[in-house]
Design a protein around this motif. Structure first.
Motif, PDB file in Angstrom:
ATOM      1  N   GLY A   1      45.337  48.920  41.114  1.00  0.00           N
ATOM      2  CA  GLY A   1      45.539  49.434  42.460  1.00  0.00           C
ATOM      3  C   GLY A   1      44.385  50.253  43.010  1.00  0.00           C
ATOM      4  O   GLY A   1      44.572  51.047  43.926  1.00  0.00           O
ATOM      5  N   ARG A   2      43.196  50.088  42.474  1.00  0.00           N
ATOM      6  CA  ARG A   2      42.028  50.803  42.980  1.00  0.00           C
ATOM      7  C   ARG A   2      41.292  49.930  43.991  1.00  0.00           C
ATOM      8  O   ARG A   2      41.493  48.730  44.078  1.00  0.00           O
ATOM      9  CB  ARG A   2      41.053  51.146  41.849  1.00  0.00           C
ATOM     10  N   ARG A   3      40.402  50.547  44.707  1.00  0.00           N
ATOM     11  CA  ARG A   3      39.603  49.830  45.705  1.00  0.00           C
ATOM     12  C   ARG A   3      38.644  48.878  44.992  1.00  0.00           C
ATOM     13  O   ARG A   3      37.992  49.259  44.014  1.00  0.00           O
ATOM     14  CB  ARG A   3      38.835  50.843  46.553  1.00  0.00           C
ATOM     15  N   VAL A   4      38.566  47.649  45.465  1.00  0.00           N
ATOM     16  CA  VAL A   4      37.656  46.645  44.908  1.00  0.00           C
ATOM     17  C   VAL A   4      36.730  46.170  46.016  1.00  0.00           C
ATOM     18  O   VAL A   4      37.175  45.834  47.114  1.00  0.00           O
ATOM     19  CB  VAL A   4      38.431  45.446  44.312  1.00  0.00           C
ATOM     20  N   PHE A   5      35.459  46.165  45.725  1.00  0.00           N
ATOM     21  CA  PHE A   5      34.443  45.598  46.605  1.00  0.00           C
ATOM     22  C   PHE A   5      34.020  44.292  45.948  1.00  0.00           C
ATOM     23  O   PHE A   5      33.495  44.306  44.842  1.00  0.00           O
ATOM     24  CB  PHE A   5      33.245  46.543  46.740  1.00  0.00           C
TER      25      PHE A   5
ATOM     26  N   LEU B   1      41.557  35.376  45.844  1.00  0.00           N
ATOM     27  CA  LEU B   1      41.753  36.830  45.871  1.00  0.00           C
ATOM     28  C   LEU B   1      43.060  37.193  46.568  1.00  0.00           C
ATOM     29  O   LEU B   1      43.744  38.131  46.151  1.00  0.00           O
ATOM     30  CB  LEU B   1      40.567  37.513  46.543  1.00  0.00           C
ATOM     31  N   SER B   2      43.428  36.452  47.602  1.00  0.00           N
ATOM     32  CA  SER B   2      44.704  36.700  48.285  1.00  0.00           C
ATOM     33  C   SER B   2      45.875  36.428  47.347  1.00  0.00           C
ATOM     34  O   SER B   2      46.875  37.146  47.363  1.00  0.00           O
ATOM     35  CB  SER B   2      44.824  35.834  49.535  1.00  0.00           C
ATOM     36  N   GLU B   3      45.769  35.379  46.528  1.00  0.00           N
ATOM     37  CA  GLU B   3      46.821  35.080  45.550  1.00  0.00           C
ATOM     38  C   GLU B   3      46.967  36.223  44.550  1.00  0.00           C
ATOM     39  O   GLU B   3      48.076  36.584  44.171  1.00  0.00           O
ATOM     40  CB  GLU B   3      46.489  33.801  44.778  1.00  0.00           C
ATOM     41  N   ILE B   4      45.850  36.775  44.124  1.00  0.00           N
ATOM     42  CA  ILE B   4      45.860  37.825  43.099  1.00  0.00           C
ATOM     43  C   ILE B   4      46.237  39.186  43.673  1.00  0.00           C
ATOM     44  O   ILE B   4      47.060  39.902  43.114  1.00  0.00           O
ATOM     45  CB  ILE B   4      44.481  37.902  42.398  1.00  0.00           C
ATOM     46  N   PHE B   5      45.637  39.549  44.801  1.00  0.00           N
ATOM     47  CA  PHE B   5      45.814  40.894  45.357  1.00  0.00           C
ATOM     48  C   PHE B   5      46.890  40.975  46.431  1.00  0.00           C
ATOM     49  O   PHE B   5      47.239  42.068  46.874  1.00  0.00           O
ATOM     50  CB  PHE B   5      44.489  41.394  45.951  1.00  0.00           C
TER      51      PHE B   5
ATOM     52  N   PHE C   1      35.852  49.586  42.155  1.00  0.00           N
ATOM     53  CA  PHE C   1      35.169  48.590  41.346  1.00  0.00           C
ATOM     54  C   PHE C   1      34.327  47.691  42.240  1.00  0.00           C
ATOM     55  O   PHE C   1      34.734  47.353  43.341  1.00  0.00           O
ATOM     56  CB  PHE C   1      36.175  47.721  40.577  1.00  0.00           C
ATOM     57  N   LEU C   2      33.183  47.314  41.732  1.00  0.00           N
ATOM     58  CA  LEU C   2      32.295  46.381  42.403  1.00  0.00           C
ATOM     59  C   LEU C   2      32.298  45.122  41.548  1.00  0.00           C
ATOM     60  O   LEU C   2      31.824  45.119  40.419  1.00  0.00           O
ATOM     61  CB  LEU C   2      30.883  46.974  42.492  1.00  0.00           C
ATOM     62  N   MET C   3      32.875  44.075  42.079  1.00  0.00           N
ATOM     63  CA  MET C   3      32.978  42.817  41.346  1.00  0.00           C
ATOM     64  C   MET C   3      32.027  41.819  41.985  1.00  0.00           C
ATOM     65  O   MET C   3      32.057  41.623  43.202  1.00  0.00           O
ATOM     66  CB  MET C   3      34.422  42.314  41.410  1.00  0.00           C
ATOM     67  N   VAL C   4      31.174  41.192  41.165  1.00  0.00           N
ATOM     68  CA  VAL C   4      30.153  40.283  41.681  1.00  0.00           C
ATOM     69  C   VAL C   4      30.355  38.894  41.094  1.00  0.00           C
ATOM     70  O   VAL C   4      30.512  38.736  39.889  1.00  0.00           O
ATOM     71  CB  VAL C   4      28.732  40.793  41.336  1.00  0.00           C
ATOM     72  N   SER C   5      30.343  37.910  41.968  1.00  0.00           N
ATOM     73  CA  SER C   5      30.385  36.513  41.569  1.00  0.00           C
ATOM     74  C   SER C   5      29.295  35.808  42.372  1.00  0.00           C
ATOM     75  O   SER C   5      28.656  36.422  43.223  1.00  0.00           O
ATOM     76  CB  SER C   5      31.763  35.912  41.869  1.00  0.00           C
ATOM     77  N   GLY C   6      29.087  34.541  42.109  1.00  0.00           N
ATOM     78  CA  GLY C   6      28.024  33.831  42.806  1.00  0.00           C
ATOM     79  C   GLY C   6      28.531  32.603  43.534  1.00  0.00           C
ATOM     80  O   GLY C   6      29.530  32.000  43.131  1.00  0.00           O
ATOM     81  N   TYR C   7      27.846  32.256  44.591  1.00  0.00           N
ATOM     82  CA  TYR C   7      28.185  31.037  45.330  1.00  0.00           C
ATOM     83  C   TYR C   7      28.040  29.807  44.444  1.00  0.00           C
ATOM     84  O   TYR C   7      28.733  28.816  44.635  1.00  0.00           O
ATOM     85  CB  TYR C   7      27.282  30.875  46.558  1.00  0.00           C
ATOM     86  N   ASP C   8      27.134  29.883  43.469  1.00  0.00           N
ATOM     87  CA  ASP C   8      26.873  28.725  42.627  1.00  0.00           C
ATOM     88  C   ASP C   8      27.951  28.496  41.568  1.00  0.00           C
ATOM     89  O   ASP C   8      28.089  27.387  41.058  1.00  0.00           O
ATOM     90  CB  ASP C   8      25.496  28.838  41.974  1.00  0.00           C
TER      91      ASP C   8
ATOM     92  N   ARG D   1      40.450  36.788  35.353  1.00  0.00           N
ATOM     93  CA  ARG D   1      41.188  37.726  34.487  1.00  0.00           C
ATOM     94  C   ARG D   1      40.882  39.168  34.885  1.00  0.00           C
ATOM     95  O   ARG D   1      41.780  39.996  34.972  1.00  0.00           O
ATOM     96  CB  ARG D   1      40.839  37.489  33.018  1.00  0.00           C
ATOM     97  N   VAL D   2      39.613  39.450  35.119  1.00  0.00           N
ATOM     98  CA  VAL D   2      39.227  40.805  35.539  1.00  0.00           C
ATOM     99  C   VAL D   2      39.869  41.143  36.883  1.00  0.00           C
ATOM    100  O   VAL D   2      40.396  42.248  37.072  1.00  0.00           O
ATOM    101  CB  VAL D   2      37.686  40.943  35.606  1.00  0.00           C
ATOM    102  N   ALA D   3      39.865  40.216  37.807  1.00  0.00           N
ATOM    103  CA  ALA D   3      40.474  40.453  39.128  1.00  0.00           C
ATOM    104  C   ALA D   3      41.959  40.774  38.985  1.00  0.00           C
ATOM    105  O   ALA D   3      42.475  41.669  39.670  1.00  0.00           O
ATOM    106  CB  ALA D   3      40.266  39.245  40.035  1.00  0.00           C
ATOM    107  N   ARG D   4      42.651  40.088  38.099  1.00  0.00           N
ATOM    108  CA  ARG D   4      44.082  40.363  37.887  1.00  0.00           C
ATOM    109  C   ARG D   4      44.292  41.777  37.336  1.00  0.00           C
ATOM    110  O   ARG D   4      45.229  42.473  37.730  1.00  0.00           O
ATOM    111  CB  ARG D   4      44.696  39.319  36.951  1.00  0.00           C
ATOM    112  N   ILE D   5      43.432  42.193  36.435  1.00  0.00           N
ATOM    113  CA  ILE D   5      43.516  43.558  35.894  1.00  0.00           C
ATOM    114  C   ILE D   5      43.269  44.572  37.004  1.00  0.00           C
ATOM    115  O   ILE D   5      44.000  45.553  37.150  1.00  0.00           O
ATOM    116  CB  ILE D   5      42.507  43.753  34.739  1.00  0.00           C
ATOM    117  N   LEU D   6      42.242  44.328  37.807  1.00  0.00           N
ATOM    118  CA  LEU D   6      41.914  45.252  38.901  1.00  0.00           C
ATOM    119  C   LEU D   6      43.042  45.336  39.914  1.00  0.00           C
ATOM    120  O   LEU D   6      43.340  46.408  40.446  1.00  0.00           O
ATOM    121  CB  LEU D   6      40.612  44.835  39.581  1.00  0.00           C
ATOM    122  N   ALA D   7      43.695  44.215  40.184  1.00  0.00           N
ATOM    123  CA  ALA D   7      44.811  44.214  41.136  1.00  0.00           C
ATOM    124  C   ALA D   7      45.953  45.095  40.623  1.00  0.00           C
ATOM    125  O   ALA D   7      46.583  45.821  41.401  1.00  0.00           O
ATOM    126  CB  ALA D   7      45.300  42.789  41.378  1.00  0.00           C
TER     127      ALA D   7
END
Length: 152
Positions: free
Chosen positions: A32-36, A61-65, A7-14, A23-29
């Motif tokens: 167990g697939r690779r997340v970029f 991300l450390s808290e979630i993954f 998965f390629l997950m994109v967020s912004g500095y802003d 929520r999406v990050a928790r699902i991805l964690a």
């Protein structure tokens, strides 16, 4: 989502890691697939803000993954586009996009290839296990053991 290789997950500095993104990050964690993880718009914030936001995202991300938190790619898509359009290799490189492209390519070529070969070794072992013992099957089993060591 369960069939995706990565998965390629994109967020912004802003506006890093909105509630929906969390929520999406928790699902991805859980999958167990690779997340970029891409943190875009590096060009719209100061250096101090970049460090602060990067640390915030890294901590969340450390808290979630846990120990398998994804690598964060800090980029400026705008700088990458302008660098490509102007054929400015230096600007393109400093945008962070080539590093992301390189890691995605490495994942697809190396990691997915290793995973595919491992699955083929496993399937071959299953087929050979169904064959009654004879010299040909025993020879194939021995060769497969050697291949399995190369796959890991």
């Amino acid at each position: 989502m369960p069939e995706a290789d990565a998965f390629l997950m994109v967020s912004g500095y802003d506006a890093p890691l909105s509630d929906d993104e969390m929520r999406v990050a928790r699902i991805l964690a859980r999958l167990g697939r690779r997340v970029f993880f891409v943190l875009n718009k590096e060009d719209v914030v100061s250096e101090a803000e970049r460090r602060e936001v990067y640390r915030y995202v890294q901590d969340r991300l450390s808290e979630i993954f846990g120990g398998s938190a994804p690598q964060i790619f800090a980029i400026s898509a705008r700088d990458a586009l302008q660098g490509k359009l102007a054929a400015d290799a230096s600007r393109l490189e400093s945008s962070g996009v080539p590093a992301l492209e390189e890691e995605l390519t490495r994942f697809l070529i190396e990691d997915k290839n290793r995973e595919f070969l491992g699955a083929m070794c496993k399937r071959s072992s299953q087929v050979l296990a169904e064959i009654k013992s004879d010299s040909d099957a025993d020879g194939l089993r021995a060769r497969l053991v050697g291949l399995r060591h190369q796959c890991t």
